[in-house]
Scaffold this motif. Structure first.
Motif, mmCIF file in Angstrom:
data_model
loop_
_atom_site.group_PDB
_atom_site.id
_atom_site.type_symbol
_atom_site.label_atom_id
_atom_site.label_comp_id
_atom_site.label_asym_id
_atom_site.label_seq_id
_atom_site.Cartn_x
_atom_site.Cartn_y
_atom_site.Cartn_z
ATOM 1 N N GLY A 112 66.660 7.593 32.589
ATOM 2 C CA GLY A 112 66.873 7.466 34.554
ATOM 3 C C GLY A 112 68.030 7.028 35.221
ATOM 4 O O GLY A 112 68.339 7.474 36.162
ATOM 5 N N ALA A 113 69.337 7.556 34.168
ATOM 6 C CA ALA A 113 70.392 7.657 34.661
ATOM 7 C C ALA A 113 71.164 6.358 34.742
ATOM 8 O O ALA A 113 72.015 6.233 35.507
ATOM 9 C CB ALA A 113 70.318 8.815 35.834
ATOM 10 N N ASN A 114 70.111 5.103 34.929
ATOM 11 C CA ASN A 114 71.428 3.955 35.370
ATOM 12 C C ASN A 114 71.808 3.557 34.816
ATOM 13 O O ASN A 114 71.500 3.520 33.015
ATOM 14 C CB ASN A 114 69.628 2.954 35.364
ATOM 15 N N GLN A 121 84.165 7.338 30.860
ATOM 16 C CA GLN A 121 84.996 8.528 31.211
ATOM 17 C C GLN A 121 84.479 9.904 31.140
ATOM 18 O O GLN A 121 84.411 10.796 31.661
ATOM 19 C CB GLN A 121 86.138 8.501 30.616
ATOM 20 N N MET A 122 83.546 9.899 30.214
ATOM 21 C CA MET A 122 83.073 10.683 29.687
ATOM 22 C C MET A 122 81.690 11.252 30.474
ATOM 23 O O MET A 122 81.709 12.703 30.853
ATOM 24 C CB MET A 122 82.462 11.535 28.338
ATOM 25 N N ILE A 123 81.142 11.112 31.081
ATOM 26 C CA ILE A 123 79.412 10.990 31.882
ATOM 27 C C ILE A 123 79.723 11.215 33.072
ATOM 28 O O ILE A 123 79.122 11.745 33.655
ATOM 29 C CB ILE A 123 78.037 9.838 31.196
ATOM 30 N N GLY A 124 80.439 10.102 33.579
ATOM 31 C CA GLY A 124 81.163 10.146 34.592
ATOM 32 C C GLY A 124 79.311 9.327 35.130
ATOM 33 O O GLY A 124 78.494 9.290 35.822
ATOM 34 N N SER A 169 74.234 7.987 36.190
ATOM 35 C CA SER A 169 75.318 8.710 35.798
ATOM 36 C C SER A 169 75.351 9.861 36.276
ATOM 37 O O SER A 169 74.616 11.044 36.152
ATOM 38 C CB SER A 169 75.313 9.098 34.119
ATOM 39 N N VAL A 170 75.122 9.683 37.847
ATOM 40 C CA VAL A 170 75.291 10.879 38.336
ATOM 41 C C VAL A 170 76.973 11.076 39.561
ATOM 42 O O VAL A 170 76.790 10.258 39.608
ATOM 43 C CB VAL A 170 74.615 10.622 39.538
ATOM 44 N N LEU A 171 76.723 12.627 39.586
ATOM 45 C CA LEU A 171 78.150 12.738 39.995
ATOM 46 C C LEU A 171 78.217 12.847 41.440
ATOM 47 O O LEU A 171 77.202 13.208 41.812
ATOM 48 C CB LEU A 171 79.680 14.211 39.666
ATOM 49 N N THR A 172 78.938 12.468 42.155
ATOM 50 C CA THR A 172 78.973 12.615 43.124
ATOM 51 C C THR A 172 80.876 13.466 43.739
ATOM 52 O O THR A 172 81.049 13.671 45.018
ATOM 53 C CB THR A 172 79.325 11.028 44.293
ATOM 54 N N GLU A 173 81.403 13.986 42.791
ATOM 55 C CA GLU A 173 82.703 14.227 43.196
ATOM 56 C C GLU A 173 82.598 15.707 41.899
ATOM 57 O O GLU A 173 81.575 14.660 40.959
ATOM 58 C CB GLU A 173 84.451 13.442 42.640
ATOM 59 N N VAL A 179 73.770 14.897 37.024
ATOM 60 C CA VAL A 179 72.997 13.510 36.194
ATOM 61 C C VAL A 179 73.359 14.350 34.490
ATOM 62 O O VAL A 179 73.083 15.332 34.202
ATOM 63 C CB VAL A 179 71.793 13.447 36.411
ATOM 64 N N TRP A 180 73.999 13.695 33.973
ATOM 65 C CA TRP A 180 74.443 13.698 32.440
ATOM 66 C C TRP A 180 73.032 13.384 31.882
ATOM 67 O O TRP A 180 72.558 12.813 32.007
ATOM 68 C CB TRP A 180 75.590 12.579 32.731
#
Length: 531
Positions: free
Chosen positions: A121-123, A151-154, A210-214, A237-238
């Motif tokens: 679920g990326a939590n 740093q790796m997954i964001g 672990s979801v990018l906003t940038e 999403v990583w």
């Protein structure tokens, strides 16, 4: 001379991070897994907003319903609504590859490339000193690895949210995603109630994900298409597959798929593993200076038992019990929702007991993109009327997934492997924590009512369906030959290490994946200091 310096078994979150550490030391690394891949048609889902796809995409049935509609519905009670058809490859052929006999415990055993991380679920959670001590890990040795994973997954999130108490890695986090209209109303109500001190040890805030906003490292910021349960546009999403893509660009890395590792053995010179093809059952043998087992708590333990010949012995297992609460947010009645949104957990809530320990975690989702037909079996109305009713309240629908901690004091199940390589799960004769869980369930319902989110139904997935497992090589019943120390080393072995949660002594209510990745990096780095 060995085939590889390092062999990693398993392509889930722990496995890919273990392989990454070894590669960064300049070693020759192989990662072996069953590695079933997603069907190509699911990778061709058009990059559009969910509502646009529903209105105009002629091929939507193929990826929303899949080719086996009835089977997908059956899987819901076992795995939850989030295991949509594009993700079902995670457990493809698992019943035949992992024969299991059980009428009480129904774990999901991954066969897909990326392991159980396919449906993560990326939590993101970090564990505090007390939680790590219960698991059997020192806080001081994990902090740098938490930072490396970050740093790796964001990770994105609100550093000022009340959920900051569940994620201590505040450095380098990206700005939070915008909370959807439904959960924004719930959060506003919480903040008002919180100021009045009327929430009885409950806390609520935006989820760390672990979801990018940038944009980051070739991945794209989440586009708010509300398609996160169906596809992963721009790898925002990583997932383990994200890191596997990077690893495969390294000349020292070899990915071997289509094989199930059956046994390992150790000689003074090397470790040797034997595996068989899942397609034609042919055997292959590989050797390495060190082997890192990351097949998930159940199958890592099974591999150890097979290799040591410890058949028909009873071992314990930890698993987070979970329930799904369907709620109607009264604050949203008659209101419209923003179309741009993400599908994953909007809010995270948690309860602290009298010892100031988190014993319950709840994830809040708005339901729209999971499709209403999945809820029809839960509504005590004729199907057509149930669907009409759901359409009327869709903007108010809130799903809350509640997870409880698991310890050997309250564990309910044992497992064993027989000489035919079958897993058997049994229920213990006495279970002491039933009343405690009932009390916590009552508390979360009361908390929701205070937020004007009325619980209308509770779904209780089959035991084992939470996907969070641990402790299979721990507990009081463990054979001394199968013990794993805090550095992941298997008893009596110098070249075999277990990097997943098999040897954890406790499973917090907070999700384990983020810590699983950090601890895999810690164990691998420590083991390779002596290669």
């Amino acid at each position: 001379m060995t085939d590889f310096d390092v062999i990693v078994i398993g392509s889930g979150p722990a496995g890919v991070h273990s392989a990454d550490v070894a590669l960064k030391k300049g070693l020759k690394v192989a990662l072996i897994s069953i590695g079933i891949e997603q069907e190509k048609k699911f990778s061709q889902i058009p990059k559009k907003n969910f509502s646009e796809i529903r209105k105009s995409e002629s091929q939507q049935r193929s990826f929303f319903l899949g080719d086996h509609f009835e089977k997908s519905l059956t899987l819901q009670n076992r795995a939850g609504t989030h295991l949509t058809p594009p993700r079902e490859y995670m457990i493809k052929n698992s019943d035949s590859i992992f024969p299991t006999e059980s009428s009480v415990f129904f774990p999901l055993q991954a066969t897909g490339r990326g392991g159980l991380g396919i449906s993560w679920g990326a939590n993101c959670f970090t564990y505090d000193k007390n939680e790590l001590a219960k698991i059997g890990i020192e806080e001081s040795v994990l902090s740098e690895h938490y930072q490396n994973v970050n740093q790796m997954i964001g990770v994105s999130g609100d550093a000022w949210s009340d959920t900051k108490k569940t994620f201590f890695n505040q450095d380098d986090i990206q700005p939070a995603l915008p909370v959807d209209t439904n959960c924004s109303n719930i959060l506003k109500k919480y903040r008002k109630m919180s100021r009045a001190n009327g929430l009885n040890n409950f806390h609520l805030g935006q989820s760390f994900l672990s979801v990018l906003t940038e944009n980051k490292d070739g991945r794209s910021a989440n586009g708010l298409e509300d398609m996160d349960f169906w596809t992963n546009y721009g790898a925002s999403v990583w997932r383990p597959e994200t890191l596997l893509t990077t690893l495969n660009n390294n000349k020292n890395f070899t990915e071997i798929t289509g094989f199930l590792v059956n046994k390992f053995m150790e000689t003074p010179e090397c470790a040797i593993i034997t595996c068989s093809s899942i397609y034609d059952h042919s055997s292959k043998v590989f050797s390495a200076k060190k082997v890192f087992i990351a097949c998930g708590a159940i199958n890592s333990a099974k591999l150890v038992i097979n290799s040591l010949g410890l058949f028909n012995q009873s071992f314990e297992i930890l698993c987070n019990k979970n329930i799904w609460i369907g709620g109607i947010n009264l604050s949203m009645l008659g209101k419209k929702s923003r179309d741009q949104r993400y599908s994953l957990s909007q809010l995270t809530g948690f309860h602290k007991n009298d010892q100031d320990e988190i014993d319950l975690v709840a994830h809040f989702y708005s339901y729209r993109s999971l499709l209403l037909y999945r809820l029809i079996p839960q509504i005590p109305l004729p199907p057509r009327i149930a669907l009409y009713f759901l359409r009327l309240i869709v903007n108010c629908l809130t799903l809350i997934n509640v997870q409880y901690e698991s310890s050997f004091e309250n564990s309910e199940y044992t497992w064993e492997v027989n000489t035919q390589n079958e897993l058997k799960f049994k229920k213990k004769k006495s279970v002491a924590d039933g009343k405690l869980l009932q009390a916590l369930e009552k508390k979360i319902k009361n908390f929701l009512l205070k937020l004007r989110c009325v619980p209308v139904s509770i779904s209780r997935p089959m035991d084992g369906a939470s996907l969070h497992y641990a402790g299979t090589l721990a507990g009081k019943n463990i054979d001394p030959r199968a013990k794993v120390n805090s550095d992941g080393a298997l008893a009596g072995h110098e070249r075999i290490f277990v990097v997943d949660s098999s040897h954890w002594l406790f499973l917090p209510a907070k999700g384990l994946t983020y810590t699983l990745m950090a601890n895999a990096r810690r164990i691998t780095q420590h083991a390779l200091e002596r290669i």
